[in-house]
Write a protein that holds these residues in place. Structure first.
Motif, PDB file in Angstrom:
ATOM      1  N   PHE A 143     -56.085 -11.207 -21.185  1.00 20.13           N
ATOM      2  CA  PHE A 143     -56.982 -10.775 -19.970  1.00 20.13           C
ATOM      3  C   PHE A 143     -58.025 -11.784 -19.726  1.00 20.13           C
ATOM      4  N   ASP A 144     -58.180 -12.734 -20.386  1.00 22.10           N
ATOM      5  CA  ASP A 144     -59.542 -13.744 -20.383  1.00 22.10           C
ATOM      6  C   ASP A 144     -59.070 -14.600 -18.837  1.00 22.10           C
ATOM      7  N   ASP A 145     -60.284 -15.589 -18.853  1.00 24.37           N
ATOM      8  CA  ASP A 145     -60.260 -16.397 -17.577  1.00 24.37           C
ATOM      9  C   ASP A 145     -59.504 -17.713 -18.010  1.00 24.37           C
ATOM     10  N   ASN A 146     -58.884 -17.750 -19.170  1.00 21.34           N
ATOM     11  CA  ASN A 146     -58.202 -19.007 -19.550  1.00 21.34           C
ATOM     12  C   ASN A 146     -56.573 -18.914 -19.416  1.00 21.34           C
ATOM     13  N   VAL A 147     -56.303 -17.625 -18.409  1.00 22.43           N
ATOM     14  CA  VAL A 147     -54.816 -17.139 -18.386  1.00 22.43           C
ATOM     15  C   VAL A 147     -54.506 -17.236 -16.898  1.00 22.43           C
ATOM     16  N   LEU A 148     -53.404 -17.546 -16.586  1.00 21.98           N
ATOM     17  CA  LEU A 148     -52.906 -17.800 -15.247  1.00 21.98           C
ATOM     18  C   LEU A 148     -51.522 -16.585 -15.181  1.00 21.98           C
ATOM     19  N   ASN A 149     -51.608 -15.530 -14.372  1.00 16.58           N
ATOM     20  CA  ASN A 149     -50.679 -14.784 -14.081  1.00 16.58           C
ATOM     21  C   ASN A 149     -49.768 -15.164 -12.914  1.00 16.58           C
ATOM     22  N   ILE A 150     -48.375 -15.599 -13.107  1.00 18.38           N
ATOM     23  CA  ILE A 150     -47.759 -15.946 -11.850  1.00 18.38           C
ATOM     24  C   ILE A 150     -46.654 -14.588 -11.508  1.00 18.38           C
ATOM     25  N   LEU A 151     -46.686 -14.386 -10.379  1.00 24.00           N
ATOM     26  CA  LEU A 151     -46.002 -12.986 -10.052  1.00 24.00           C
ATOM     27  C   LEU A 151     -44.953 -13.360  -9.042  1.00 24.00           C
ATOM     28  N   ASN A 152     -43.738 -12.690  -9.172  1.00 23.34           N
ATOM     29  CA  ASN A 152     -42.880 -12.955  -8.182  1.00 23.34           C
ATOM     30  C   ASN A 152     -42.821 -12.290  -7.002  1.00 23.34           C
ATOM     31  N   GLY A 153     -43.669 -13.270  -5.969  1.00 18.64           N
ATOM     32  CA  GLY A 153     -43.411 -12.495  -4.517  1.00 18.64           C
ATOM     33  C   GLY A 153     -45.159 -12.260  -4.317  1.00 18.64           C
ATOM     34  N   GLN A 154     -45.189 -12.339  -2.972  1.00 19.30           N
ATOM     35  CA  GLN A 154     -46.380 -12.030  -2.357  1.00 19.30           C
ATOM     36  C   GLN A 154     -46.915 -10.597  -2.498  1.00 19.30           C
ATOM     37  N   LEU A 155     -46.123  -9.353  -2.250  1.00 23.53           N
ATOM     38  CA  LEU A 155     -46.396  -8.347  -2.737  1.00 23.53           C
ATOM     39  C   LEU A 155     -47.180  -7.893  -3.921  1.00 23.53           C
ATOM     40  N   MET A 156     -46.347  -8.217  -4.849  1.00 27.80           N
ATOM     41  CA  MET A 156     -46.809  -8.236  -6.488  1.00 27.80           C
ATOM     42  C   MET A 156     -48.061  -8.889  -6.696  1.00 27.80           C
ATOM     43  N   TYR A 157     -48.237  -9.825  -6.000  1.00 32.05           N
ATOM     44  CA  TYR A 157     -49.375 -10.901  -6.397  1.00 32.05           C
ATOM     45  C   TYR A 157     -50.687 -10.359  -5.854  1.00 32.05           C
ATOM     46  N   GLU A 158     -50.665  -9.598  -4.605  1.00 34.67           N
ATOM     47  CA  GLU A 158     -51.597  -9.005  -3.973  1.00 34.67           C
ATOM     48  C   GLU A 158     -52.022  -7.540  -4.605  1.00 34.67           C
ATOM     49  N   ALA A 159     -51.012  -6.827  -4.988  1.00 29.17           N
ATOM     50  CA  ALA A 159     -51.278  -5.681  -5.971  1.00 29.17           C
ATOM     51  C   ALA A 159     -52.064  -5.885  -7.044  1.00 29.17           C
ATOM     52  N   PHE A 160     -51.595  -7.109  -7.973  1.00 20.52           N
ATOM     53  CA  PHE A 160     -52.188  -7.311  -9.235  1.00 20.52           C
ATOM     54  C   PHE A 160     -53.591  -7.843  -9.008  1.00 20.52           C
TER      55      PHE A 160
END
Length: 358
Positions: A143-160
């Motif tokens: 949950f720190d700033d040295n982490v990248l979350n890659i999400l499957n698709g735009q909708l999930m990305y925007e929700a997160f």
């Protein structure tokens, strides 16, 4: 007809822990065994015996996860021996029951089919905040700033991203459908972009804006951890495979975590993924369309089996569309989503196949 098939499915589900008898099912339904078997396959796109096999094996993974003896599990699901159960298990999941029990690996769900729905319909059981809180308790470092979350698709990305579900970490969407169209051995370079844009019938500029630019954090920055959020269906798994292959291609040195979940219930299974085999798997599967030579997580193994089957002219989806092409397109699309949840196609991919059959 859908209501009739749902009655068969309900009966099968009630008798999954018993020795299956097509004759008993036929008597219950009031039709011949042949008619029941034929109509089940016609409506669901899968044979009745295959459905029962996959349901039993999927349910048995919970018994294995609870550390039950493999022999007891085999006998409970009506296998003649532990060896017969193990062979069947490995043919579907790509690993033995013992390996699965030892490592608790994610598998592709095979839930009860729902063909006929009441007026209430199915309610989505999305509990993202709860699941994320559970993850936070187990791995606060993600949950720190040295982490990248890659999400499957735009909708999930925007929700997160909008809710900052993963704290101070960064987010990026992967807006692709790697399960269709040609690709290249190199990933995210000019050859890749040109090939993928042509396959999607998009301009290079549009493709770059939609797929490549949103991935700027992955392409331009360094992170100690990368968390890949992808569903367990074939569509998502081929996207996941592409990203794992890119991380190897770019010689990423940090830690990679795969957060697997089902689309209809946000229950997350987190697995740390060691890199080293995925670029060769990507080339074998997505470039050459052949079986991989490496052992994989069961959920990816299952998705690859389905992906290779979908490359055939007579794949189950094409057969289903051919048998139901008399239906209005909206109704046919609705049924395809219900019958083939493990494929994971969206409207665009199904409409392309419908046009191909017509």
């Amino acid at each position: 007809m859908n209501e009739y098939i749902q009655q068969m499915i309900d009966w099968i589900e009630e008798h999954l822990n018993e020795k299956f008898s097509l004759e008993d099912l036929a008597r219950y339904m009031g039709y011949s065994p042949y008619y029941c078997s034929f109509k089940f396959h016609q409506v669901t796109g899968i044979s009745m015996r295959r459905y029962i096999l996959l349901r039993r094996l999927y349910l048995s993974t919970e018994d294995l996860a609870n550390q039950r003896k493999i022999l007891d599990v085999a006998l409970d699901y009506h296998y003649s021996s532990q060896e017969a159960y193990s062979r069947s298990f490995k043919s579907v999941f790509g690993v033995s029951p013992r390996e699965f029990q030892r490592h608790q690996m994610p598998v592709q769900s095979f839930a009860k089919l729902t063909i006929y729905q009441s007026e209430d319909g199915r309610r989505m059981k999305i509990a993202r905040e709860h699941e994320v809180e559970q993850l936070k308790k187990r791995k606060i470092e993600l949950f720190d700033d040295n982490v990248l979350n890659i999400l499957n698709g735009q909708l999930m990305y925007e929700a997160f991203k909008n809710k900052k579900l993963m704290g101070d970490s960064d987010y990026a969407p992967f807006n692709e459908a790697m399960c269709v169209n040609a690709t290249t051995s190199s990933i995210f370079d000019h050859a890749f972009i040109n090939t993928r844009a042509a396959g999607h019938r998009e301009s290079v500029e549009n493709y770059t804006n939609k797929v490549i630019r949103p991935l700027a954090p992955l392409l331009d920055k360094h992170y100690d951890y990368i968390v890949l959020w992808f569903g367990e269906d074939m569509f998502c798994q081929m996207n996941l495979l592409t990203l794992l292959a890119y991380l190897e291609q770019s010689q990423y040195q940090g830690k990679v975590f795969f957060n697997s979940f089902r689309e209809d219930e946000f229950k997350v299974s987190q697995t740390e993924v060691p890199l080293g085999i995925y670029h060769s798997v990507y080339e074998e599967v997505l470039v050459q369309h052949r079986n991989p030579s490496n052992e994989l997580l069961p959920v990816m193994y299952q998705a690859i089996e389905l992906f290779l089957e979908m490359q055939k002219e007579d794949n189950p989806v094409i057969k289903y569309i051919s048998n139901h092409k008399h239906l209005p397109t909206t109704e046919l699309l609705k049924r395809l989503f219900e019958v083939f949840p493990n494929v994971g196609y969206g409207d665009a991919q199904y409409l392309e196949l419908i046009r191909k059959v017509e």
